[in-house]
Design a protein around this motif. Sequence first.
Motif, PDB file in Angstrom:
ATOM      1  N   LEU A   1       2.288   1.797  -3.386  1.00 16.55           N
ATOM      2  CA  LEU A   1       1.244   2.276  -4.289  1.00 16.55           C
ATOM      3  C   LEU A   1       1.079   3.789  -4.134  1.00 16.55           C
ATOM      4  O   LEU A   1       0.973   4.524  -5.109  1.00 16.55           O
ATOM      5  CB  LEU A   1      -0.070   1.558  -3.964  1.00 16.55           C
ATOM      6  N   THR A   2       1.105   4.222  -2.886  1.00 14.32           N
ATOM      7  CA  THR A   2       0.977   5.653  -2.622  1.00 14.32           C
ATOM      8  C   THR A   2       2.176   6.415  -3.179  1.00 14.32           C
ATOM      9  O   THR A   2       2.029   7.431  -3.858  1.00 14.32           O
ATOM     10  CB  THR A   2       0.895   5.910  -1.103  1.00 14.32           C
ATOM     11  N   VAL A   3       3.384   5.897  -2.887  1.00 10.01           N
ATOM     12  CA  VAL A   3       4.591   6.554  -3.383  1.00 10.01           C
ATOM     13  C   VAL A   3       4.543   6.654  -4.902  1.00 10.01           C
ATOM     14  O   VAL A   3       4.845   7.695  -5.488  1.00 10.01           O
ATOM     15  CB  VAL A   3       5.846   5.762  -2.939  1.00 10.01           C
TER      16      VAL A   3
ATOM     17  N   ILE B   1      -7.869  -2.883  -1.637  1.00  9.08           N
ATOM     18  CA  ILE B   1      -6.797  -1.925  -1.924  1.00  9.08           C
ATOM     19  C   ILE B   1      -5.548  -2.672  -2.376  1.00  9.08           C
ATOM     20  O   ILE B   1      -4.878  -2.288  -3.323  1.00  9.08           O
ATOM     21  CB  ILE B   1      -6.486  -1.059  -0.686  1.00  9.08           C
TER      22      ILE B   1
ATOM     23  N   LEU C   1       0.830  -1.205   0.000  1.00 10.75           N
ATOM     24  CA  LEU C   1       0.000   0.000   0.000  1.00 10.75           C
ATOM     25  C   LEU C   1       0.862   1.252   0.000  1.00 10.75           C
ATOM     26  O   LEU C   1       0.590   2.219  -0.704  1.00 10.75           O
ATOM     27  CB  LEU C   1      -0.919   0.015   1.230  1.00 10.75           C
ATOM     28  N   PHE C   2       1.936   1.183   0.792  1.00  9.44           N
ATOM     29  CA  PHE C   2       2.851   2.309   0.880  1.00  9.44           C
ATOM     30  C   PHE C   2       3.447   2.604  -0.503  1.00  9.44           C
ATOM     31  O   PHE C   2       3.464   3.746  -0.957  1.00  9.44           O
ATOM     32  CB  PHE C   2       3.957   1.990   1.893  1.00  9.44           C
TER      33      PHE C   2
ATOM     34  N   PHE D   1       2.003   6.731  -6.867  1.00 11.87           N
ATOM     35  CA  PHE D   1       1.028   7.706  -7.330  1.00 11.87           C
ATOM     36  C   PHE D   1       1.540   9.131  -7.110  1.00 11.87           C
ATOM     37  O   PHE D   1       1.461   9.973  -8.003  1.00 11.87           O
ATOM     38  CB  PHE D   1      -0.310   7.489  -6.615  1.00 11.87           C
ATOM     39  N   VAL D   2       2.112   9.366  -5.945  1.00 12.69           N
ATOM     40  CA  VAL D   2       2.625  10.706  -5.636  1.00 12.69           C
ATOM     41  C   VAL D   2       3.753  11.071  -6.583  1.00 12.69           C
ATOM     42  O   VAL D   2       3.785  12.166  -7.164  1.00 12.69           O
ATOM     43  CB  VAL D   2       3.092  10.787  -4.162  1.00 12.69           C
ATOM     44  N   ASP D   3       4.677  10.132  -6.788  1.00 15.63           N
ATOM     45  CA  ASP D   3       5.821  10.374  -7.670  1.00 15.63           C
ATOM     46  C   ASP D   3       5.347  10.712  -9.082  1.00 15.63           C
ATOM     47  O   ASP D   3       5.791  11.669  -9.699  1.00 15.63           O
ATOM     48  CB  ASP D   3       6.699   9.114  -7.687  1.00 15.63           C
TER      49      ASP D   3
END
Lengths: 302, 293, 256
Positions: free
Chosen positions: A33-35, B110, A30-31, A37-39
């Motif tokens: 995935l977030t990185v 998710i 999940l982490f 998307f942010v990147d």
Amino acid sequence: MNELKKRIKYNKFLSSIFLIIGLLSTLVGLFLLTVLFVDLFIDGYPRLTYKFLTSFPSRIPEKAGILSAWVGSFLILFVTALAAIPIGVAAGIYLEEYGRKNWITNIIEINIANLAGVPSIVYGLLALGLFVYFFKFGESILTGGLTLALLILPMVIMATRESIRAIPNSIREASYALGATKWQTVQWHIFPYSLGGILTGIIIGLSRAIGETAPIITVGALTFIAFLPSPPITSDFPFLSFKWLFDPFTAMPIQMFNWVSRPQKEFQVNAAAAGIILMIMTLIMNGLAIYIRYRFRKKIKW
Amino acid sequence: MKIKKFKERIIESLLFICAVSSIFITLSIVVVLSYETFGFFKEISIVEFLTGTVWTPLFEPPKFGILPLVTGTLLTTFIALLVALPLGLMSAVYLSEYAPHRLRETVKPILELLAAVPTVVYGYFALLFLTPILQKFLTELSGFNALSPGIIIGIMIIPYVSSVSEDAMRAVPMHIREGSYAMGATKFQTAFKVIIPSAFSGIAAAFLIGISRAVGETMVVAIAAGMMPNFTINPYEPVQTLTAYIVQVSLGDVPHGSIEYKTIFAAGMVLFMMTLIFNIIGFWLRKKIREAY
Amino acid sequence: MVRDSIKAEVKNLNFFYGNVQALKNINLDILEKRVTALIGPSGCGKTTFLRCFNRMHDLYPHNRYEGSIILKPDDIDIISPNIDPIEVRMRISMVFQKPNPFPKTIFENVAYGLRVRGISNKKVLAEVVEKSLRGAALWDEVKDRLDKPAFDLSGGQQQRLCIARALATNPEILLFDEPTSALDPIATSKIEELIVELKNNVTIIIVTHNMQQAARVSEYTAFMYLGEIIEYGKTEKIFTAPSEKLTEEYITGRFG
């Protein structure tokens, strides 16, 4: 007794250590995935304008856009949906409701499970040999759409079967008891009740198709297309044209791939911007699928 | 009444045709791949193909040894598995044995998004995000390498590994679990001494799905591994996988029927065989374990 | 005759599944090295009651105990939140309705409780496994194939294996939850003989819905109905001269 208490303490300590390891293992995905998307967002945001959506690709990175790519993606997806949904759902219904346990259904079952594990690029090779050169569809939208249809067919079949399997037998018996035929039972009961699961499977399949790159590269998607396919509606009789089916094409992931593989930083910005749009498309489709699954699960309670 | 019956028969036949069509897909895969591969072996010796360590079909003089592509594929797959198997299994144990119901139901969809992200986006991530970061620690890492795409593929396939393993663990009957707890075991002991062995066949199947995905993954390696058919097992160097080679050739303008055209089918055949072998091992393993219990 | 000593004292026990009260104000003394049977119609709470003794309810959320179960001789309240359920389970073993051997060898199944306690000395393990298998009257049948999977055994053998597993840790109380409901009559009678044998060494509580079984194996019987103990006393008395009308009706088969 003290010995035992010590041991319990130690065991519980190990167990809670693992709790942390397990939680971290779950969160790492999940982490990232977030990185990711942010990147992507940071890299691509400057290029994310209306003009980007309405311009053709260009040699000048600032002027380049994804018009032909997203139009291509939608047309391909349209062909894919038209081909994969009826066949996939029909096959699923046959296997669950009609198929008797014999060698044929057995082979079909093993085969579908196996197809789901075939790498997507192998479907591309199949389509290259079959659609491009054997049926002479050329390197066209039709070929691209059919290729992805082959790819998601096993997914649609499996989703249909799973969702039909969840319907309790009492429903079927009730329908037969009123004198309905098999097809009437399917039409009036089985299909409507399993619709939620089937739709979920279809949307997830299509979201996978929209991001697939490798198989449509093999069937000859072009990386640089500065025109749109022929319009499906014409001013002359019969007003409908299918010429677009045989036009060359590009698609979102192809465009992104093309930009990623260029060394210039400016093109990589374009790639990130295309990536954001691609991600948003996939996220919306997956969100929709989750929502539908949730809605139908709430509505129908056995 | 007769018309009604006739209609029923027609519908059943139509549905049957749709179901059988899936067999035709498999058959045409085999036919197309074999046909072109056969044509390939008319021109190139099968011994050279299977034992040669140089793969340069697009250059002069062309060499057709498939081994660099096979080692490239195995190398990235191996790295991916080093990431995906432990993380996927640990996460499955956590979700199945530790996590409260609500958390599991939120986290699972998710987590499945990880498998839904287009692979070309992962390729971007591997090349332009992960590789530069890794280069800060590993100075000898080249801009294109096997390590970074391998890690990214590993993360990509975590959901396949974890969700299938978790299903298998949750399918272990509650009374087996209670048997362990009743002996004073902790969650950790129950999970590793009882649940994992009980769910072994399902976990093995999950691993094989993961392997098969990693072997067939294309875009991440095509973008970040460097399209260089090096015969190496050094993860710091650029490599080319079977899939990436197919992409490379498809991007160019290769005339239909030429030897270059046929090479991608030969490479595709090797790829197909590799995934088939993993599928068969999986099938055999599951059967064997089912017999044991 | 020496007066029976008390092994566990149940005082004002109430139990809730969420908002549903499953046990109501239960008071009962479990006697040491005796077999106590819990009988009653399905849903009367007998299994729920049994599972309080080794805190199995703690495995699931929203379960709540009230009152106390005092374990003698050290006078700890085993359902108090201050007491670790794992410690309770290490002292009080359980045999389940369906045989539930682990996917391990026969040997490892019996050794499981010791392994959980961190004992790995081969000699100790081998001794305990043999003793427990003998105790469960299974040794002669399996002594040549200890390294074979437990799943190879028949249902009755599997259940005796589970008894051996429970015995291996020297429990203070042994709980049986309808241990023969999944077995054929021959396997059932073997298990019953075993229970009668075992009570020389360990306190036993058995849930059963087979009244003949309760009569055959137990010295004390508690009849439960709708989460309450209706009558508790010597088995002969419950079965021959029950003082409650409800008990009599159940025993004579008028409901259940």
